[in-house]
Scaffold this motif. Structure first.
Motif, PDB file in Angstrom:
ATOM      1  N   PHE A  69       0.812  -1.220   0.000  1.00 38.49           N
ATOM      2  CA  PHE A  69       0.000   0.000   0.000  1.00 38.49           C
ATOM      3  C   PHE A  69       0.846   1.271   0.000  1.00 38.49           C
ATOM      4  N   ASP A  70       1.958   1.222  -0.698  1.00 36.77           N
ATOM      5  CA  ASP A  70       2.810   2.393  -0.870  1.00 36.77           C
ATOM      6  C   ASP A  70       2.140   3.312  -1.895  1.00 36.77           C
ATOM      7  N   TYR A  71       1.404   4.291  -1.393  1.00 35.49           N
ATOM      8  CA  TYR A  71       0.593   5.147  -2.269  1.00 35.49           C
ATOM      9  C   TYR A  71       1.439   5.942  -3.253  1.00 35.49           C
ATOM     10  N   LYS A  72       2.680   6.218  -2.914  1.00 29.55           N
ATOM     11  CA  LYS A  72       3.545   6.943  -3.855  1.00 29.55           C
ATOM     12  C   LYS A  72       3.853   6.080  -5.074  1.00 29.55           C
ATOM     13  N   LYS A  73       4.101   4.790  -4.850  1.00 30.67           N
ATOM     14  CA  LYS A  73       4.316   3.862  -5.967  1.00 30.67           C
ATOM     15  C   LYS A  73       3.019   3.652  -6.743  1.00 30.67           C
TER      16      LYS A  73
END
Length: 190
Positions: A69-73
């Motif tokens: 859940f790495d929103y930047k990725k």
């Protein structure tokens, strides 16, 4: 509450160990970490039309498939990545829901830029203080409230997807902005 060595939980929990663990360790406990808030926002969106137990059982798969859940990725996922997710049997393979994760990640970052963090934004709706309800029966717990209506409307205005009022109320419960543990539950706050 513990009676005769039986732990009393909210009525929705049932007998499944995953549900018990989630209820006992996470549900209704205040969350201030933007990464965890994003995870719950996305998982609640995927839950729409399904049971929460389905999502909990696939949670680790979701974490793996969506780069923890790495929103930047996620905000810069390619169409190929989205196509791959549609083939991923470990998650809910709904095209609109999968596409919404990218949009929501992008909008999430915009909120962070405006408010300093998503935490600042979401907790501002309750002035930083969790709402602690005192329901005596699970049937009293609403599916949505004026608060979830307000937040849902604001998120939709900002371009978020899968953030209807029922989804948002479930999110608020999950991250402890609203504490809906019934009064005789051992997790209830007196």
């Amino acid at each position: 509450m513990v009676t005769n060595n039986i732990i009393k939980r909210c009525g929705w929990v049932g007998k499944d160990e995953i549900y018990k663990k989630y209820h006992d360790e996470e549900w209704g406990k205040p969350v201030y970490d933007d990464n965890i808030l994003f995870e719950f926002l996305i998982l609640e969106g995927f839950q729409a039309g399904l049971s929460w137990i389905t999502i909990l059982k696939k949670r680790e798969n979701f974490r793996k498939s969506f780069d923890n859940f790495d929103y930047k990725k996620i905000a810069s996922y390619s169409q190929q990545k989205l196509n791959d997710l549609l083939l991923d049997e470990g998650i809910v393979r709904n095209k609109l829901k999968i596409q919404s994760v990218v949009v929501n990640a992008q909008k999430y970052i915009e909120i962070q830029m405006e408010f300093g963090s998503f935490c600042n934004y979401i907790w501002s709706f309750v002035n930083g203080n969790p709402i602690i309800n005192k329901w005596s029966n699970i049937k009293e717990v609403p599916a949505s409230t004026e608060l979830s209506d307000k937040i849902s409307k604001d998120l939709k205005k900002r371009g978020f997807k899968f953030v209807g009022t029922t989804i948002i109320y479930a999110f608020l419960q999950a991250v402890g902005i609203v504490n809906d543990h019934i009064t005789d539950c051992f997790c209830s706050i007196s």
